[in-house]
Design a protein around this motif. Structure first.
Motif, PDB file in Angstrom:
ATOM      1  N   ASP A  64       0.825  -1.211   0.000  1.00 49.61           N
ATOM      2  CA  ASP A  64       0.000   0.000   0.000  1.00 49.61           C
ATOM      3  C   ASP A  64       0.859   1.261   0.000  1.00 49.61           C
ATOM      4  OD1 ASP A  64      -2.358  -1.487  -0.057  1.00 49.61           O
ATOM      5  OD2 ASP A  64      -2.550  -1.499   2.126  1.00 49.61           O
ATOM      6  N   LYS A  65       1.977   1.224   0.696  1.00 54.71           N
ATOM      7  CA  LYS A  65       2.893   2.371   0.713  1.00 54.71           C
ATOM      8  C   LYS A  65       3.605   2.504  -0.633  1.00 54.71           C
ATOM      9  CE  LYS A  65       3.404   1.873   5.647  1.00 54.71           C
ATOM     10  NZ  LYS A  65       3.265   3.017   6.477  1.00 54.71           N
ATOM     11  N   VAL A  66       3.976   1.388  -1.231  1.00 55.57           N
ATOM     12  CA  VAL A  66       4.609   1.396  -2.551  1.00 55.57           C
ATOM     13  C   VAL A  66       3.689   2.073  -3.569  1.00 55.57           C
ATOM     14  CG1 VAL A  66       5.311  -0.119  -4.472  1.00 55.57           C
ATOM     15  CG2 VAL A  66       6.110  -0.588  -2.139  1.00 55.57           C
ATOM     16  N   VAL A  67       2.415   1.709  -3.556  1.00 50.15           N
ATOM     17  CA  VAL A  67       1.436   2.298  -4.484  1.00 50.15           C
ATOM     18  C   VAL A  67       1.235   3.776  -4.164  1.00 50.15           C
ATOM     19  CG1 VAL A  67      -0.971   2.233  -5.255  1.00 50.15           C
ATOM     20  CG2 VAL A  67       0.303   0.093  -4.960  1.00 50.15           C
ATOM     21  N   ALA A  68       1.084   4.119  -2.897  1.00 54.57           N
ATOM     22  CA  ALA A  68       0.872   5.520  -2.508  1.00 54.57           C
ATOM     23  C   ALA A  68       2.061   6.390  -2.917  1.00 54.57           C
ATOM     24  CB  ALA A  68       0.626   5.621  -1.006  1.00 54.57           C
ATOM     25  N   ILE A  69       3.261   5.888  -2.753  1.00 57.08           N
ATOM     26  CA  ILE A  69       4.459   6.640  -3.149  1.00 57.08           C
ATOM     27  C   ILE A  69       4.466   6.841  -4.657  1.00 57.08           C
ATOM     28  CG2 ILE A  69       6.976   6.450  -3.357  1.00 57.08           C
ATOM     29  CD1 ILE A  69       6.836   5.129  -0.487  1.00 57.08           C
ATOM     30  N   GLY A  70       4.123   5.789  -5.401  1.00 55.55           N
ATOM     31  CA  GLY A  70       4.077   5.897  -6.862  1.00 55.55           C
ATOM     32  C   GLY A  70       2.996   6.829  -7.367  1.00 55.55           C
ATOM     33  N   ASN A  71       1.949   7.037  -6.571  1.00 55.37           N
ATOM     34  CA  ASN A  71       0.833   7.896  -6.978  1.00 55.37           C
ATOM     35  C   ASN A  71       0.941   9.328  -6.476  1.00 55.37           C
ATOM     36  OD1 ASN A  71      -0.654   6.038  -8.480  1.00 55.37           O
ATOM     37  ND2 ASN A  71      -1.659   5.215  -6.676  1.00 55.37           N
ATOM     38  N   SER A  72       2.060   9.690  -5.867  1.00 50.86           N
ATOM     39  CA  SER A  72       2.190  11.039  -5.320  1.00 50.86           C
ATOM     40  C   SER A  72       3.460  11.711  -5.830  1.00 50.86           C
ATOM     41  CB  SER A  72       2.188  10.990  -3.790  1.00 50.86           C
ATOM     42  OG  SER A  72       3.238  10.171  -3.322  1.00 50.86           O
ATOM     43  N   SER A  73       3.527  13.012  -5.628  1.00 47.08           N
ATOM     44  CA  SER A  73       4.670  13.799  -6.096  1.00 47.08           C
ATOM     45  C   SER A  73       5.450  14.347  -4.917  1.00 47.08           C
ATOM     46  CB  SER A  73       4.190  14.956  -6.971  1.00 47.08           C
ATOM     47  OG  SER A  73       5.284  15.822  -7.250  1.00 47.08           O
ATOM     48  N   GLY A  74       6.754  14.150  -4.953  1.00 45.35           N
ATOM     49  CA  GLY A  74       7.633  14.674  -3.923  1.00 45.35           C
ATOM     50  C   GLY A  74       7.726  16.189  -3.926  1.00 45.35           C
ATOM     51  N   THR A  75       7.234  16.829  -4.970  1.00 46.77           N
ATOM     52  CA  THR A  75       7.209  18.295  -4.980  1.00 46.77           C
ATOM     53  C   THR A  75       6.033  18.819  -4.162  1.00 46.77           C
ATOM     54  OG1 THR A  75       5.919  18.388  -7.027  1.00 46.77           O
ATOM     55  CG2 THR A  75       8.327  18.456  -7.237  1.00 46.77           C
ATOM     56  N   LYS A  76       5.065  17.936  -3.858  1.00 50.17           N
ATOM     57  CA  LYS A  76       3.856  18.356  -3.141  1.00 50.17           C
ATOM     58  C   LYS A  76       3.781  17.841  -1.711  1.00 50.17           C
ATOM     59  CE  LYS A  76       1.331  18.936  -7.346  1.00 50.17           C
ATOM     60  NZ  LYS A  76       0.475  18.435  -8.331  1.00 50.17           N
ATOM     61  N   ILE A  77       4.387  16.692  -1.432  1.00 46.50           N
ATOM     62  CA  ILE A  77       4.326  16.129  -0.073  1.00 46.50           C
ATOM     63  C   ILE A  77       5.679  15.546   0.316  1.00 46.50           C
ATOM     64  CG2 ILE A  77       1.868  15.527  -0.253  1.00 46.50           C
ATOM     65  CD1 ILE A  77       2.818  12.548  -0.534  1.00 46.50           C
ATOM     66  N   ASP A  78       5.872  15.381   1.614  1.00 45.15           N
ATOM     67  CA  ASP A  78       7.018  14.645   2.135  1.00 45.15           C
ATOM     68  C   ASP A  78       6.579  13.181   2.183  1.00 45.15           C
ATOM     69  OD1 ASP A  78       8.799  13.229   3.765  1.00 45.15           O
ATOM     70  OD2 ASP A  78       9.186  14.960   5.040  1.00 45.15           O
ATOM     71  N   LYS A  79       7.112  12.364   1.291  1.00 44.43           N
ATOM     72  CA  LYS A  79       6.653  10.979   1.178  1.00 44.43           C
ATOM     73  C   LYS A  79       7.032  10.129   2.385  1.00 44.43           C
ATOM     74  CE  LYS A  79       6.584  10.984  -3.865  1.00 44.43           C
ATOM     75  NZ  LYS A  79       7.002  10.232  -5.060  1.00 44.43           N
ATOM     76  N   PHE A  80       8.105  10.482   3.085  1.00 40.05           N
ATOM     77  CA  PHE A  80       8.446   9.757   4.315  1.00 40.05           C
ATOM     78  C   PHE A  80       7.335   9.957   5.345  1.00 40.05           C
ATOM     79  CE2 PHE A  80      12.754   9.702   2.586  1.00 40.05           C
ATOM     80  CZ  PHE A  80      13.200   8.458   2.982  1.00 40.05           C
ATOM     81  N   SER A  81       6.988  11.212   5.606  1.00 40.40           N
ATOM     82  CA  SER A  81       5.942  11.512   6.605  1.00 40.40           C
ATOM     83  C   SER A  81       4.581  10.987   6.175  1.00 40.40           C
ATOM     84  CB  SER A  81       5.840  13.021   6.833  1.00 40.40           C
ATOM     85  OG  SER A  81       7.021  13.494   7.412  1.00 40.40           O
ATOM     86  N   ALA A  82       4.214  11.255   4.922  1.00 36.38           N
ATOM     87  CA  ALA A  82       2.893  10.861   4.439  1.00 36.38           C
ATOM     88  C   ALA A  82       2.678   9.355   4.505  1.00 36.38           C
ATOM     89  CB  ALA A  82       2.691  11.363   3.008  1.00 36.38           C
ATOM     90  N   ASN A  83       3.745   8.581   4.378  1.00 37.20           N
ATOM     91  CA  ASN A  83       3.635   7.120   4.367  1.00 37.20           C
ATOM     92  C   ASN A  83       4.173   6.475   5.639  1.00 37.20           C
ATOM     93  OD1 ASN A  83       2.587   6.421   1.546  1.00 37.20           O
ATOM     94  ND2 ASN A  83       4.175   7.955   1.161  1.00 37.20           N
ATOM     95  N   GLN A  84       4.437   7.292   6.640  1.00 37.11           N
ATOM     96  CA  GLN A  84       4.925   6.820   7.940  1.00 37.11           C
ATOM     97  C   GLN A  84       6.119   5.875   7.784  1.00 37.11           C
ATOM     98  OE1 GLN A  84       1.185   5.290   9.389  1.00 37.11           O
ATOM     99  NE2 GLN A  84       0.768   7.213  10.477  1.00 37.11           N
ATOM    100  N   LEU A  85       7.096   6.340   7.005  1.00 35.46           N
ATOM    101  CA  LEU A  85       8.327   5.587   6.808  1.00 35.46           C
ATOM    102  C   LEU A  85       9.465   6.289   7.536  1.00 35.46           C
ATOM    103  CD1 LEU A  85       7.940   4.712   3.033  1.00 35.46           C
ATOM    104  CD2 LEU A  85       7.731   3.147   4.971  1.00 35.46           C
ATOM    105  N   THR A  86      10.423   5.507   7.997  1.00 36.29           N
ATOM    106  CA  THR A  86      11.536   6.028   8.777  1.00 36.29           C
ATOM    107  C   THR A  86      12.749   6.244   7.893  1.00 36.29           C
ATOM    108  OG1 THR A  86      10.710   4.712  10.633  1.00 36.29           O
ATOM    109  CG2 THR A  86      12.950   5.610  10.824  1.00 36.29           C
TER     110      THR A  86
END
Length: 187
Positions: free
Chosen positions: A84-106
């Motif tokens: 689910d995190k892999v898909v969410a990361i692929g569907n979002s832009s790093g220019t708009k969100i912090d993908k670490f925070s948005a996906n609760q990754l360390t």
């Protein structure tokens, strides 16, 4: 020819369903105070020593710019539990969100590169740009793995393999051991 081997025409643009080179990975990158994660399925082993990995990273991807500027990245190997995190990361832009925070990754510190490791991934491969001759025309980066970290167990993690159309296949603990049939120099 049996009916199981009967062939049908297939759209050439969909051959990835059968030829995808390996597991889906998460590429983490950093340049100055900006970091990003991208989902990637287009990579290939190119050499054993030095350990070279080729990755096609689209110029439209924010990570492309960070990697181009820094000359570094980390190839992180997620397991199926992170789909689910892999898909969410692929569907979002790093220019708009912090993908670490948005996906609760360390984000963990790497030892040889500035780009962060993703702690939740099974393996992390710290990379430096080895050759950029194909980047301009093909967005194809050749990286050298300069440090590798893997979990001890399981020996064969359940990894994700993307076949297109939102479908993943899984690999993992089910494997065929044919090592006795190989010549030693071919292992």
């Amino acid at each position: 020819m049996s009916s199981n081997n009967a062939k049908i025409d297939f759209p050439p643009e969909n051959v990835r369903k059968y030829l995808e080179p390996g597991p889906v990975v998460l590429i983490s990158s950093q340049w100055q105070d900006e970091h990003d994660i991208m989902t990637l399925g287009w990579h290939t082993i190119m050499e054993f020593s030095p350990s070279l990995v080729g990755c096609m990273i689209s110029a439209m991807n924010h990570s492309h710019q960070l990697i181009r500027a820094s000359g570094e990245c980390v190839i992180n190997l997620p397991t199926a539990d992170l789909v689910d995190k892999v898909v969410a990361i692929g569907n979002s832009s790093g220019t708009k969100i912090d993908k670490f925070s948005a996906n609760q990754l360390t984000a963990s510190a790497a030892s040889k590169v500035q780009a962060p490791l993703i702690a939740e991934c099974y393996a992390n491969f710290e990379c430096r740009l080895y050759d950029d001759a194909l980047v301009e025309n093909y967005n194809f980066f050749i990286f050298e793995v300069v440090k590798a970290h893997i979990c001890r167990l399981p020996e064969y993690p359940q990894t994700l393999h993307y076949t297109g159309d939102g479908i993943f296949t899984l690999s993992g603990d089910r494997h065929l051991d044919k090592s006795a049939d190989f010549r030693p120099e071919m292992l």
